[in-house]
Scaffold this motif. Structure first.
Motif, PDB file in Angstrom:
ATOM      1  N   SER A 160       5.613  -2.319   1.914  1.00 24.89           N
ATOM      2  CA  SER A 160       5.802  -2.636   3.329  1.00 24.89           C
ATOM      3  C   SER A 160       7.264  -2.968   3.587  1.00 24.89           C
ATOM      4  CB  SER A 160       4.929  -3.829   3.721  1.00 24.89           C
ATOM      5  OG  SER A 160       5.416  -5.010   3.104  1.00 24.89           O
ATOM      6  N   PRO A 161       7.728  -2.848   4.828  1.00 27.46           N
ATOM      7  CA  PRO A 161       9.106  -3.250   5.116  1.00 27.46           C
ATOM      8  C   PRO A 161       9.351  -4.724   4.863  1.00 27.46           C
ATOM      9  CG  PRO A 161       7.974  -2.438   7.106  1.00 27.46           C
ATOM     10  CD  PRO A 161       7.058  -2.220   5.969  1.00 27.46           C
ATOM     11  N   GLN A 162       8.329  -5.568   5.068  1.00 21.80           N
ATOM     12  CA  GLN A 162       8.500  -7.002   4.816  1.00 21.80           C
ATOM     13  C   GLN A 162       8.786  -7.271   3.344  1.00 21.80           C
ATOM     14  OE1 GLN A 162       6.027  -5.572   6.498  1.00 21.80           O
ATOM     15  NE2 GLN A 162       5.533  -6.711   8.383  1.00 21.80           N
ATOM     16  N   VAL A 163       8.015  -6.626   2.455  1.00 25.18           N
ATOM     17  CA  VAL A 163       8.222  -6.815   1.016  1.00 25.18           C
ATOM     18  C   VAL A 163       9.570  -6.234   0.587  1.00 25.18           C
ATOM     19  CG1 VAL A 163       7.385  -6.144  -1.277  1.00 25.18           C
ATOM     20  CG2 VAL A 163       5.765  -6.919   0.468  1.00 25.18           C
ATOM     21  N   ALA A 164       9.928  -5.083   1.144  1.00 23.50           N
ATOM     22  CA  ALA A 164      11.221  -4.478   0.811  1.00 23.50           C
ATOM     23  C   ALA A 164      12.367  -5.402   1.208  1.00 23.50           C
ATOM     24  CB  ALA A 164      11.355  -3.133   1.509  1.00 23.50           C
ATOM     25  N   PHE A 165      12.276  -5.992   2.392  1.00 24.30           N
ATOM     26  CA  PHE A 165      13.323  -6.900   2.873  1.00 24.30           C
ATOM     27  C   PHE A 165      13.435  -8.117   1.957  1.00 24.30           C
ATOM     28  CE2 PHE A 165      15.159  -8.574   7.169  1.00 24.30           C
ATOM     29  CZ  PHE A 165      16.388  -8.729   6.570  1.00 24.30           C
ATOM     30  N   LEU A 166      12.308  -8.681   1.558  1.00 30.93           N
ATOM     31  CA  LEU A 166      12.327  -9.835   0.653  1.00 30.93           C
ATOM     32  C   LEU A 166      12.957  -9.453  -0.682  1.00 30.93           C
ATOM     33  CD1 LEU A 166      11.562 -12.728  -0.140  1.00 30.93           C
ATOM     34  CD2 LEU A 166       9.271 -11.864  -0.742  1.00 30.93           C
ATOM     35  N   ASN A 167      12.622  -8.270  -1.186  1.00 36.49           N
ATOM     36  CA  ASN A 167      13.184  -7.834  -2.471  1.00 36.49           C
ATOM     37  C   ASN A 167      14.686  -7.614  -2.391  1.00 36.49           C
ATOM     38  OD1 ASN A 167      10.714  -7.984  -3.744  1.00 36.49           O
ATOM     39  ND2 ASN A 167      10.231  -5.815  -3.481  1.00 36.49           N
ATOM     40  N   ILE A 168      15.160  -7.097  -1.260  1.00 37.00           N
ATOM     41  CA  ILE A 168      16.604  -6.932  -1.076  1.00 37.00           C
ATOM     42  C   ILE A 168      17.297  -8.289  -1.167  1.00 37.00           C
ATOM     43  CG2 ILE A 168      18.389  -6.379   0.633  1.00 37.00           C
ATOM     44  CD1 ILE A 168      16.549  -4.126   1.628  1.00 37.00           C
ATOM     45  N   ARG A 169      16.754  -9.273  -0.480  1.00 39.15           N
ATOM     46  CA  ARG A 169      17.351 -10.611  -0.483  1.00 39.15           C
ATOM     47  C   ARG A 169      17.285 -11.254  -1.867  1.00 39.15           C
ATOM     48  NH1 ARG A 169      13.419 -12.767   3.429  1.00 39.15           N
ATOM     49  NH2 ARG A 169      14.409 -14.806   3.068  1.00 39.15           N
ATOM     50  N   ARG A 178       4.782   0.338  13.939  1.00 40.11           N
ATOM     51  CA  ARG A 178       3.817   1.098  13.148  1.00 40.11           C
ATOM     52  C   ARG A 178       4.470   2.293  12.462  1.00 40.11           C
ATOM     53  NH1 ARG A 178      -1.901   2.346  15.856  1.00 40.11           N
ATOM     54  NH2 ARG A 178      -1.876   0.061  15.684  1.00 40.11           N
ATOM     55  N   GLN A 179       5.392   2.958  13.159  1.00 36.24           N
ATOM     56  CA  GLN A 179       6.113   4.081  12.542  1.00 36.24           C
ATOM     57  C   GLN A 179       6.898   3.620  11.323  1.00 36.24           C
ATOM     58  OE1 GLN A 179       8.291   5.464  16.080  1.00 36.24           O
ATOM     59  NE2 GLN A 179       7.491   7.515  15.686  1.00 36.24           N
ATOM     60  N   ILE A 180       7.621   2.509  11.486  1.00 40.99           N
ATOM     61  CA  ILE A 180       8.429   1.982  10.375  1.00 40.99           C
ATOM     62  C   ILE A 180       7.526   1.670   9.184  1.00 40.99           C
ATOM     63  CG2 ILE A 180       9.986   0.146   9.647  1.00 40.99           C
ATOM     64  CD1 ILE A 180      11.240   1.923  11.708  1.00 40.99           C
ATOM     65  N   GLU A 181       6.441   1.005   9.437  1.00 42.22           N
ATOM     66  CA  GLU A 181       5.533   0.624   8.348  1.00 42.22           C
ATOM     67  C   GLU A 181       4.935   1.848   7.673  1.00 42.22           C
ATOM     68  OE1 GLU A 181       4.052  -3.720  10.084  1.00 42.22           O
ATOM     69  OE2 GLU A 181       2.940  -1.891  10.597  1.00 42.22           O
ATOM     70  N   ARG A 182       4.585   2.861   8.447  1.00 37.10           N
ATOM     71  CA  ARG A 182       4.014   4.072   7.864  1.00 37.10           C
ATOM     72  C   ARG A 182       5.028   4.794   6.989  1.00 37.10           C
ATOM     73  NH1 ARG A 182       2.601   6.329  12.184  1.00 37.10           N
ATOM     74  NH2 ARG A 182       4.176   7.943  12.410  1.00 37.10           N
ATOM     75  N   HIS A 183       6.279   4.884   7.444  1.00 37.23           N
ATOM     76  CA  HIS A 183       7.314   5.558   6.661  1.00 37.23           C
ATOM     77  C   HIS A 183       7.605   4.796   5.362  1.00 37.23           C
ATOM     78  CE1 HIS A 183       8.937   8.968   9.091  1.00 37.23           C
ATOM     79  NE2 HIS A 183       8.262   8.345  10.052  1.00 37.23           N
ATOM     80  N   PHE A 184       7.617   3.490   5.408  1.00 42.60           N
ATOM     81  CA  PHE A 184       7.842   2.699   4.194  1.00 42.60           C
ATOM     82  C   PHE A 184       6.704   2.919   3.199  1.00 42.60           C
ATOM     83  CE2 PHE A 184      11.323   0.576   6.152  1.00 42.60           C
ATOM     84  CZ  PHE A 184      11.996  -0.091   5.144  1.00 42.60           C
ATOM     85  N   ARG A 185       5.472   2.937   3.710  1.00 41.70           N
ATOM     86  CA  ARG A 185       4.325   3.107   2.812  1.00 41.70           C
ATOM     87  C   ARG A 185       4.368   4.479   2.147  1.00 41.70           C
ATOM     88  NH1 ARG A 185       1.998  -0.595   0.380  1.00 41.70           N
ATOM     89  NH2 ARG A 185       1.833  -1.800   2.310  1.00 41.70           N
ATOM     90  N   LEU A 186       4.683   5.522   2.931  1.00 45.83           N
ATOM     91  CA  LEU A 186       4.702   6.883   2.388  1.00 45.83           C
ATOM     92  C   LEU A 186       5.886   7.095   1.447  1.00 45.83           C
ATOM     93  CD1 LEU A 186       3.763   8.946   5.581  1.00 45.83           C
ATOM     94  CD2 LEU A 186       2.336   8.570   3.555  1.00 45.83           C
ATOM     95  N   LEU A 200      20.895  -0.189  -3.945  1.00 37.36           N
ATOM     96  CA  LEU A 200      19.515  -0.653  -3.942  1.00 37.36           C
ATOM     97  C   LEU A 200      18.702   0.057  -5.010  1.00 37.36           C
ATOM     98  CD1 LEU A 200      18.774  -0.484  -0.104  1.00 37.36           C
ATOM     99  CD2 LEU A 200      19.088  -2.537  -1.449  1.00 37.36           C
ATOM    100  N   ASP A 201      17.659  -0.635  -5.488  1.00 41.77           N
ATOM    101  CA  ASP A 201      16.666   0.036  -6.324  1.00 41.77           C
ATOM    102  C   ASP A 201      15.709   0.847  -5.453  1.00 41.77           C
ATOM    103  OD1 ASP A 201      17.705  -1.058  -8.635  1.00 41.77           O
ATOM    104  OD2 ASP A 201      16.454  -2.849  -8.497  1.00 41.77           O
ATOM    105  N   LEU A 202      15.734   0.584  -4.153  1.00 44.68           N
ATOM    106  CA  LEU A 202      14.830   1.264  -3.228  1.00 44.68           C
ATOM    107  C   LEU A 202      15.461   2.588  -2.812  1.00 44.68           C
ATOM    108  CD1 LEU A 202      14.015  -1.868  -1.064  1.00 44.68           C
ATOM    109  CD2 LEU A 202      12.495  -0.815  -2.745  1.00 44.68           C
ATOM    110  N   LYS A 203      15.204   3.620  -3.578  1.00 46.70           N
ATOM    111  CA  LYS A 203      15.787   4.929  -3.317  1.00 46.70           C
ATOM    112  C   LYS A 203      14.819   5.772  -2.499  1.00 46.70           C
ATOM    113  CE  LYS A 203      19.429   4.031  -5.828  1.00 46.70           C
ATOM    114  NZ  LYS A 203      20.734   3.803  -5.204  1.00 46.70           N
TER     115      LYS A 203
END
Length: 350
Positions: A288-297, A275-283, A237-240
């Protein structure tokens, strides 16, 4: 008369000599004994990593003497066992009494070429389980343990790459595919590859010592021992990120590319809140996890369009899009062009 007189000094000297001869350093007892069962076409890398951790922890330096750890390959027939790479390994002992081992490790291999274990192996493993000997499944060894009826009610670890295969073959189970290994009471399972070294190091740490476990990994040029909960590596992934919560969430996304699931469902599987998941992705990733998931696909779709012969419609379905039109809209927004333009740049206009 003189011959019957026992001189004190005469008695002392022989005893000293005897003491000198018998007071040799006592050999250290084996602290960890492991029996291996190798499935036909087993994964050589996973087996070798496990054994080498034991070997390097068993002795001082790199002398390979089985002092603190002992290991052997057991067999029902004693025939050489071919690995997935074509290299065969010769078993050393018959199955016998499983209680002579602290652990019995089943090493699996290629999904399509690994037959079920023989009835003799099944009896041996059931005897071991009844005697309280912990069973270990390495690589697809978890499949073989389950086929033997020895994983019912247990959590087990499988490679993210084989998660869907496991689900197809063993309906009703929910294997863990976002950790490098799982310890559930007297069943231990790992995803294979380098994770088998970390599982072996976990056993060495428990029975021999942390210093020996770390020594083995360092000699093998592996980082410090990883805990069971460490996420498995998946599709590049590019998401490191180093955030373990984000890593696990990304891995779950990778495992559900063709049937995308909600962030709420990801959070439920992980035991976290949305909310925890979203906060960790933002930090961690500033997204957001939604955008990350779309980018993975979309990244996978981009790769398949460039490297495969699949139709765009097929790629759209494989990557979780409703149809090729849906993929094209998202693709253009991300990359500035359509899938068709990427595949046929000389003949296709935007």
């Amino acid at each position: 008369m003189a011959a019957n007189i026992h001189s004190p000094s005469a008695n002392v000297l022989p005893n000293r000599a005897s003491t000198t001869r018998t007071q040799k350093p006592k050999a250290e007892a084996v602290r960890l004994s492991v029996g291996f069962i190798l499935a036909n076409r087993f994964t050589l890398c996973a087996f070798a990593n496990f054994v080498d951790v034991l070997r390097l922890a068993a002795d001082e330096g790199d002398r390979s003497r089985p002092i603190l750890c002992k290991w052997t390959i057991v067999s029902d027939t004693m025939d050489p066992v071919p690995s997935s790479s074509g290299i065969s390994v010769q078993p050393k002992e018959r199955l016998g009494d499983p209680r002579r081992f602290n652990y019995i490790v089943v090493v699996g291999g290629l999904m399509d070429e690994t037959p079920n274990l023989s009835p003799a192996y099944h009896r041996f493993l059931h005897e071991a389980a009844a005697a309280g000997v912990p069973l270990v499944g390495v690589c697809t060894g978890a499949f073989l343990l389950h086929q033997a009826g020895l994983l019912d009610g247990y959590r087990c670890c499988v490679s993210w790459f084989h998660h869907s295969d496991f689900m197809e073959q063993f309906d009703g189970l929910d294997p863990v595919a976002d950790q490098i290994f799982v310890v559930d009471r007297d069943r231990l399972t790992c995803s294979g590859g380098v994770s088998s070294a970390h599982l072996a190091a976990y056993l060495v740490d428990k029975h021999v010592g942390r210093a020996q476990a770390n020594k083995s990994l360092h000699i093998m040029i592996i980082d410090d021992a990883l805990q069971a909960e460490k996420p498995q590596p998946g599709i590049p992934l590019d998401l490191k990120t180093r955030d373990p919560i984000v890593q696990r969430a990304l891995l779950i996304m990778q495992q559900n590319i063709d049937t995308p699931i909600s962030v709420q469902e990801i959070a439920r599987r992980m035991g976290n809140s949305k909310r925890q998941i979203e906060r960790h992705f933002r930090l961690s990733l500033d997204t957001s996890p939604q955008v990350a998931f779309l980018n993975i696909r979309l990244d996978l779709a981009h790769h398949l369009i460039e490297k495969s012969q699949k139709s765009v419609a097929r790629i759209a379905v494989d990557c979780g899009f409703c149809d090729s039109s849906h993929l094209s809209r998202m693709f253009r927004r991300r990359y500035g062009g359509t899938p068709q333009a990427l595949r046929h740049p000389a003949t296709t206009k935007d």
